[in-house]
Design a protein around this motif. Structure first.
Motif: not given
Length: 264
Positions: A215-219, A224-227
């Motif tokens: 999950k962590t890797s996929t997210n 990055q989009a959040v920033e």
């Protein structure tokens, strides 16, 4: 861990699965200030709870979440949060879900609107009752879709479709949401619990470290989009909270009339 301090979120932990229930007490579990605040905290607490391996997010009763409570929103229009306050509150919820290493299954038992849709769509697996709808109608009350909609919809269904729904606020029926890849499954009400439990049990009994790191890797692209996207959309939403159109949009909704937007 104890979750007694949460007033508008219910947490029940059993056999590795935490059921997180939205229960604001408002119609259709509309989001109040208190619930919004608690949503920014709960996923960190669930992350730290050693008894939790999977989280099921759902709504109390027959509703999932109708988005912001309009009376709370009207109060915000009178005394808007500062851009910093809006940024921190919005980031806390979105990053709470994305950074939680434990899988989050959205059990969407009714319409998911506005922030309610963002909560569902930011989850890892979305299982919805086939009679529900998904929508982000921020623009219909003069606001930017800043609390996750502009971030997650394009990443799930592409920019052309996402802009159609974000710019109009039109709703997507559950069956169409599955076909376009917005959600994973739409099932009859009688099958909702069994379907959710099947996935929850599989994840809870699986290789915890492998599942969480996957999950962590996929997210990573989502983080990055959040920033970029989330930062901008929250700032723009903060600006529209101060607009005449937002005042008119909320007033017209509460008064059950067509809004007269002036572009200011």
């Amino acid at each position: 861990m104890g979750y007694e301090s949460y007033q508008q979120l219910g947490v029940d932990v059993a056999d590795g699965v935490a059921t997180l229930t939205l229960r604001s007490g408002q119609k259709f579990n509309a989001v109040t200030w208190q619930m919004h605040h608690e949503l920014g905290l709960i996923f960190d607490d669930l992350t730290r709870d050693p008894d939790v391996r999977v989280i099921v997010l759902t709504g109390a009763g027959d509703a999932f979440c109708a988005g912001a409570d309009l009376n709370w929103l009207r109060n915000q229009l009178q005394d808007p949060p500062t851009p910093r306050e809006a940024r921190e509150a919005g980031r806390a919820i979105v990053l709470g879900i994305l950074d939680c290493p434990k899988p989050v299954i959205a059990r969407v038992n009714g319409d998911a609107i506005g922030l309610g849709a963002s909560l569902a769509l930011l989850s890892d697996i979305v299982i919805a009752v086939d009679t529900c709808k998904f929508a982000d109608p921020h623009v219909r009350i003069g606001l930017v879709a800043g609390d996750g909609g502009a971030l997650i919809w394009p990443l799930l269904i592409g920019y052309a479709r996402a802009k159609e729904y974000l710019l109009t606020g039109n709703a997507v029926p559950a069956a169409d949401a599955v076909r376009m890849g917005l959600v994973n499954h739409a099932v009859p009400a009688g099958e909702l619990d069994a379907t959710v439990q099947r996935y929850a049990r599989q994840l809870a009994d699986g290789a915890t470290m492998a599942i969480q790191f996957t999950k962590t890797s996929t997210n990573i692209p989502l983080r990055q989009a959040v920033e970029s996207v989330l930062e901008a959309s929250l700032a723009y939403e903060s600006m529209t909270l101060r607009s005449q159109d937002a005042q008119e949009g909320v007033a017209s909704f509460l008064e059950r009339r067509k809004p007269n937007f002036v572009g200011r």
